[in-house]
Design a protein around this motif. Structure first.
Motif, PDB file in Angstrom:
ATOM      1  N   SER A 190      51.861  44.856  42.412  1.00  0.00           N
ATOM      2  CA  SER A 190      52.296  46.421  43.125  1.00  0.00           C
ATOM      3  C   SER A 190      51.698  47.385  41.912  1.00  0.00           C
ATOM      4  O   SER A 190      50.829  48.886  42.417  1.00  0.00           O
ATOM      5  N   TYR A 191      52.187  47.451  40.710  1.00  0.00           N
ATOM      6  CA  TYR A 191      51.882  48.021  39.634  1.00  0.00           C
ATOM      7  C   TYR A 191      50.186  48.245  39.443  1.00  0.00           C
ATOM      8  O   TYR A 191      49.102  49.246  39.510  1.00  0.00           O
ATOM      9  N   LEU A 192      49.544  47.255  39.519  1.00  0.00           N
ATOM     10  CA  LEU A 192      47.666  46.836  39.494  1.00  0.00           C
ATOM     11  C   LEU A 192      46.809  47.291  40.577  1.00  0.00           C
ATOM     12  O   LEU A 192      45.697  47.519  39.724  1.00  0.00           O
ATOM     13  N   LEU A 193      47.933  47.287  41.579  1.00  0.00           N
ATOM     14  CA  LEU A 193      46.486  47.997  42.452  1.00  0.00           C
ATOM     15  C   LEU A 193      46.542  49.498  42.759  1.00  0.00           C
ATOM     16  O   LEU A 193      45.367  49.262  43.039  1.00  0.00           O
ATOM     17  N   ARG A 194      46.724  50.204  41.664  1.00  0.00           N
ATOM     18  CA  ARG A 194      45.975  51.816  41.227  1.00  0.00           C
ATOM     19  C   ARG A 194      45.005  51.386  40.612  1.00  0.00           C
ATOM     20  O   ARG A 194      44.172  52.133  40.767  1.00  0.00           O
ATOM     21  N   TYR A 195      45.012  50.232  39.837  1.00  0.00           N
ATOM     22  CA  TYR A 195      43.010  50.085  38.847  1.00  0.00           C
ATOM     23  C   TYR A 195      42.488  48.511  39.976  1.00  0.00           C
ATOM     24  O   TYR A 195      41.130  48.681  39.168  1.00  0.00           O
ATOM     25  N   TYR A 196      42.730  49.179  41.032  1.00  0.00           N
ATOM     26  CA  TYR A 196      41.299  48.004  41.761  1.00  0.00           C
ATOM     27  C   TYR A 196      41.240  48.205  43.439  1.00  0.00           C
ATOM     28  O   TYR A 196      42.349  48.551  44.144  1.00  0.00           O
ATOM     29  N   PRO A 197      40.456  49.484  43.768  1.00  0.00           N
ATOM     30  CA  PRO A 197      39.895  50.273  44.644  1.00  0.00           C
ATOM     31  C   PRO A 197      40.370  49.144  45.624  1.00  0.00           C
ATOM     32  O   PRO A 197      40.106  49.616  46.809  1.00  0.00           O
ATOM     33  N   THR A 198      39.497  48.312  45.190  1.00  0.00           N
ATOM     34  CA  THR A 198      39.115  47.298  46.731  1.00  0.00           C
ATOM     35  C   THR A 198      40.000  46.202  47.026  1.00  0.00           C
ATOM     36  O   THR A 198      39.744  45.696  48.069  1.00  0.00           O
ATOM     37  N   ILE A 199      41.033  46.274  46.771  1.00  0.00           N
ATOM     38  CA  ILE A 199      42.068  45.886  47.204  1.00  0.00           C
ATOM     39  C   ILE A 199      43.775  46.271  47.592  1.00  0.00           C
ATOM     40  O   ILE A 199      44.260  47.190  46.894  1.00  0.00           O
ATOM     41  N   SER A 200      43.693  46.163  48.889  1.00  0.00           N
ATOM     42  CA  SER A 200      45.110  46.799  49.192  1.00  0.00           C
ATOM     43  C   SER A 200      45.993  45.959  49.137  1.00  0.00           C
ATOM     44  O   SER A 200      46.419  44.384  49.116  1.00  0.00           O
ATOM     45  N   PHE A 201      47.437  46.982  49.415  1.00  0.00           N
ATOM     46  CA  PHE A 201      48.803  46.327  49.090  1.00  0.00           C
ATOM     47  C   PHE A 201      49.247  45.246  50.182  1.00  0.00           C
ATOM     48  O   PHE A 201      49.441  43.625  50.251  1.00  0.00           O
ATOM     49  N   ALA A 202      48.131  44.920  51.268  1.00  0.00           N
ATOM     50  CA  ALA A 202      48.635  44.310  52.146  1.00  0.00           C
ATOM     51  C   ALA A 202      47.701  43.075  52.071  1.00  0.00           C
ATOM     52  O   ALA A 202      47.877  41.823  52.690  1.00  0.00           O
ATOM     53  N   ASP A 203      46.660  43.166  52.204  1.00  0.00           N
ATOM     54  CA  ASP A 203      45.728  41.746  50.723  1.00  0.00           C
ATOM     55  C   ASP A 203      46.666  41.263  50.252  1.00  0.00           C
ATOM     56  O   ASP A 203      46.012  40.179  49.852  1.00  0.00           O
ATOM     57  N   THR A 204      47.780  41.450  48.996  1.00  0.00           N
ATOM     58  CA  THR A 204      48.290  40.551  49.047  1.00  0.00           C
ATOM     59  C   THR A 204      49.635  40.065  49.219  1.00  0.00           C
ATOM     60  O   THR A 204      50.333  40.280  49.819  1.00  0.00           O
ATOM     61  N   HIS A 205      49.962  38.283  48.726  1.00  0.00           N
ATOM     62  CA  HIS A 205      50.862  37.936  49.578  1.00  0.00           C
ATOM     63  C   HIS A 205      51.776  37.126  48.496  1.00  0.00           C
ATOM     64  O   HIS A 205      51.455  36.632  47.804  1.00  0.00           O
ATOM     65  N   PRO A 232      34.470  39.185  48.917  1.00  0.00           N
ATOM     66  CA  PRO A 232      34.878  40.068  50.292  1.00  0.00           C
ATOM     67  C   PRO A 232      35.374  39.645  51.016  1.00  0.00           C
ATOM     68  O   PRO A 232      36.481  38.267  50.274  1.00  0.00           O
ATOM     69  N   ALA A 233      35.977  40.263  51.772  1.00  0.00           N
ATOM     70  CA  ALA A 233      37.614  39.222  52.488  1.00  0.00           C
ATOM     71  C   ALA A 233      37.101  37.939  52.889  1.00  0.00           C
ATOM     72  O   ALA A 233      36.161  37.974  53.523  1.00  0.00           O
ATOM     73  N   GLY A 234      38.472  37.211  53.357  1.00  0.00           N
ATOM     74  CA  GLY A 234      38.138  36.162  53.370  1.00  0.00           C
ATOM     75  C   GLY A 234      38.754  34.541  53.277  1.00  0.00           C
ATOM     76  O   GLY A 234      39.698  35.027  51.584  1.00  0.00           O
ATOM     77  N   ALA A 235      38.619  33.443  53.095  1.00  0.00           N
ATOM     78  CA  ALA A 235      39.622  32.068  52.592  1.00  0.00           C
ATOM     79  C   ALA A 235      39.725  31.930  51.113  1.00  0.00           C
ATOM     80  O   ALA A 235      40.483  32.326  50.484  1.00  0.00           O
ATOM     81  N   ALA A 236      38.555  32.559  50.383  1.00  0.00           N
ATOM     82  CA  ALA A 236      38.992  32.306  48.665  1.00  0.00           C
ATOM     83  C   ALA A 236      39.424  33.346  48.250  1.00  0.00           C
ATOM     84  O   ALA A 236      39.736  33.766  47.150  1.00  0.00           O
ATOM     85  N   ARG A 237      39.247  34.654  48.634  1.00  0.00           N
ATOM     86  CA  ARG A 237      40.187  36.404  48.601  1.00  0.00           C
ATOM     87  C   ARG A 237      41.447  36.418  48.505  1.00  0.00           C
ATOM     88  O   ARG A 237      42.388  36.092  47.960  1.00  0.00           O
ATOM     89  N   LYS A 270      38.426  38.962  39.692  1.00  0.00           N
ATOM     90  CA  LYS A 270      37.600  37.804  40.109  1.00  0.00           C
ATOM     91  C   LYS A 270      38.347  38.646  42.055  1.00  0.00           C
ATOM     92  O   LYS A 270      36.599  38.492  43.184  1.00  0.00           O
ATOM     93  N   ALA A 271      38.791  39.022  42.412  1.00  0.00           N
ATOM     94  CA  ALA A 271      38.911  39.255  43.808  1.00  0.00           C
ATOM     95  C   ALA A 271      38.851  40.789  44.158  1.00  0.00           C
ATOM     96  O   ALA A 271      38.275  40.279  45.193  1.00  0.00           O
ATOM     97  N   ALA A 272      38.648  41.442  43.818  1.00  0.00           N
ATOM     98  CA  ALA A 272      37.942  42.678  43.316  1.00  0.00           C
ATOM     99  C   ALA A 272      36.639  42.603  43.775  1.00  0.00           C
ATOM    100  O   ALA A 272      35.759  43.708  44.378  1.00  0.00           O
ATOM    101  N   ASN A 273      35.704  41.821  43.913  1.00  0.00           N
ATOM    102  CA  ASN A 273      34.890  41.581  43.694  1.00  0.00           C
ATOM    103  C   ASN A 273      34.551  40.546  45.111  1.00  0.00           C
ATOM    104  O   ASN A 273      32.871  40.371  45.344  1.00  0.00           O
TER     105      ASN A 273
END
Length: 448
Positions: free
Chosen positions: A192-207, A160-165, A155-158
């Motif tokens: 961390s492993y899955l991020l390679r398959y989600y180019p629109t999500i960066s490591f810093a985006d995950t908390h 934009p940056a914001g509260a919902a994401r 869901k997050a891959a689609n």
């Protein structure tokens, strides 16, 4: 009729609960009892034993979910299996009330009872927890956590940056014991492993946030070892909040005692366990924590008085720890004790049937080992601490061998091998929650 329950007047042994303690009690009784010596019945609403130490690896996708459970019917060939639940025990009359789906409740007479009902998640009346959090005591919970994580990334891959994401990419674990830390670390490893398959999500985006009310994590290990774990997870982008209490999780909004606040769709509760509340519906004696009181022989006791023909083991019981390594003088609730207690319990039951001497339970701790994601682990035995990849291999080696039944061990280990060769499986099948949805959506219906 099976070999154990072939005697018409054989004593009836009722086992309540098919977890570690219940399963191994029945398994060992099958080995020790002679033909016709006793009739054994095991009652549990689930048809399998769950090997809970592997649940964090199920979350991470390192182990196939079905391989972590062991079928009662496949491996307890001489035991009568009842897929239901015991709702009441009147030991004075040696009567248990059993409920099975599709049948009216019925009563069963027994000669000896073994209460191994296990434990459930212990929670507190924190707003939102009961409605939005998920525990990690069952295989179903582990699968759901994995599905939620992967669905959230989709869901997050689609978005934009914001509260919902941010909400979709924020993951929370409550409780800094072994279960909490292992789950937290495996969740971080998975994402961390899955991020390679989600180019629109960066490591810093995950908390990632773990909330622990005490001033340290993993009390089973030394202070410096626990600090190493905190530092390791911090480097991997997983924050641990010590001396911090969860005050609210209402509608997924996390509010901490420190004043911090953020939102999350995935809140995992691992802050302790308690004896299964079912035991309150028995006339067996309980301690102040709701556990069945027991002697080191695993006989149920009330004060110094032995309750004849009543036995208990595992997380539901307060068994004295004669090794001196327990908490408050009692064995801690873990698989290591439950399995070993069950093996002795079966021997003691057989001994009483044969008017032989029974033994006391004594087991010295073999140390504590934890897996913290692929290639990372810790092991602690007294002052010896091993950290990193060696400890991770020790974790897999110990639990691979401890997994019940050789066919399960082989399935788990072969799964690890295939994951190494083919890489981690990243498929989530969340549609199992509504399996008829696709069919019902397009099915033809009679015209009004």
């Amino acid at each position: 009729m099976s070999a154990i329950n072939s005697g018409a007047n054989a004593p009836k042994i009722l086992i309540v609960g098919g977890g570690y303690a219940g399963f191994y009690t029945a398994f060992k009784l099958e080995k020790h009892l002679k033909q016709g010596e006793a009739e054994v019945t095991l009652v549990d609403p689930l048809p399998y034993l769950t090997y809970q130490p592997f649940l964090p690896e199920v979350v991470a996708g390192s182990i196939e979910a079905r391989h972590v459970v062991t079928s009662h019917r496949r491996h307890l060939r001489k035991t009568s299996i009842v897929s239901g639940k015991v709702t009441n025990v009147d030991h004075k009359t040696k009567t248990a009330t059993i409920e099975v789906a599709g049948l009216a409740p019925y009563k069963m007479q027994y000669d000896q009872i073994v209460v191994t009902a296990g434990a459930v998640s212990r929670t507190f009346p924190i707003p939102g927890v009961a409605d939005h959090a998920i525990g990690l005591k069952t295989i179903e919970e582990a699968v759901e956590i994995r599905n939620r994580i992967m669905t959230n990334l989709d869901k997050a891959a689609n978005l934009p940056a914001g509260a919902a994401r941010d909400r979709l990419l924020t993951f929370v674990v409550v409780g800094g014991g072994f279960a909490g830390i292992e789950t937290f670390a495996e969740m971080r490893s998975l994402v961390s492993y899955l991020l390679r398959y989600y180019p629109t999500i960066s490591f810093a985006d995950t908390h990632f946030h773990l909330i622990e009310a005490m001033g340290r994590i993993m009390p089973e290990v030394a202070q410096d070892t626990s600090e190493w774990v905190i530092a390791n997870l911090d480097k991997r982008g997983a924050k641990i909040h010590l001396n911090t209490q969860l005050q609210s999780a209402e509608n997924g909004k996390i509010e901490l005692s420190t004043g911090e606040s953020f939102e999350s769709d995935v809140i995992v509760w691992t802050a302790g366990v308690m004896a299964h509340p079912f035991v309150r519906n028995t006339d067996l004696p309980l301690d102040e924590r709701g556990r069945i009181t027991a002697k080191a022989t695993l006989q149920v006791v009330e004060g110094e008085k032995v309750i004849v023909d009543a036995w208990t083991a595992g997380d539901v019981s307060a068994v004295p720890d004669l090794s001196g390594g327990g908490v408050g003088g009692f064995c801690v609730p873990n698989a290591q004790h439950a399995v070993r207690q069950a093996k002795l319990l079966a021997k003691n039951i057989v001994a009483t049937l044969r008017n032989q001497t029974i033994e006391e339970y004594l087991h010295k701790n073999l140390g504590a080992v934890a897996g913290l994601g692929i290639g990372v682990g810790v092991y602690q035995y007294k002052k010896l601490a091993i950290k990193g990849v060696i400890a991770w291999f020790m974790h897999r080696g110990y639990h691979g061998l401890a997994m019940p039944m050789w066919e399960r061990k082989i399935r788990v280990v072969s799964g690890w091998v295939w994951n190494f060769l083919l890489r981690r499986d990243i498929v989530a099948i969340s549609a199992t929650k509504e399996p008829r949805l696709a069919f019902a959506t397009f099915a033809s219906r009679p015209k009004a």
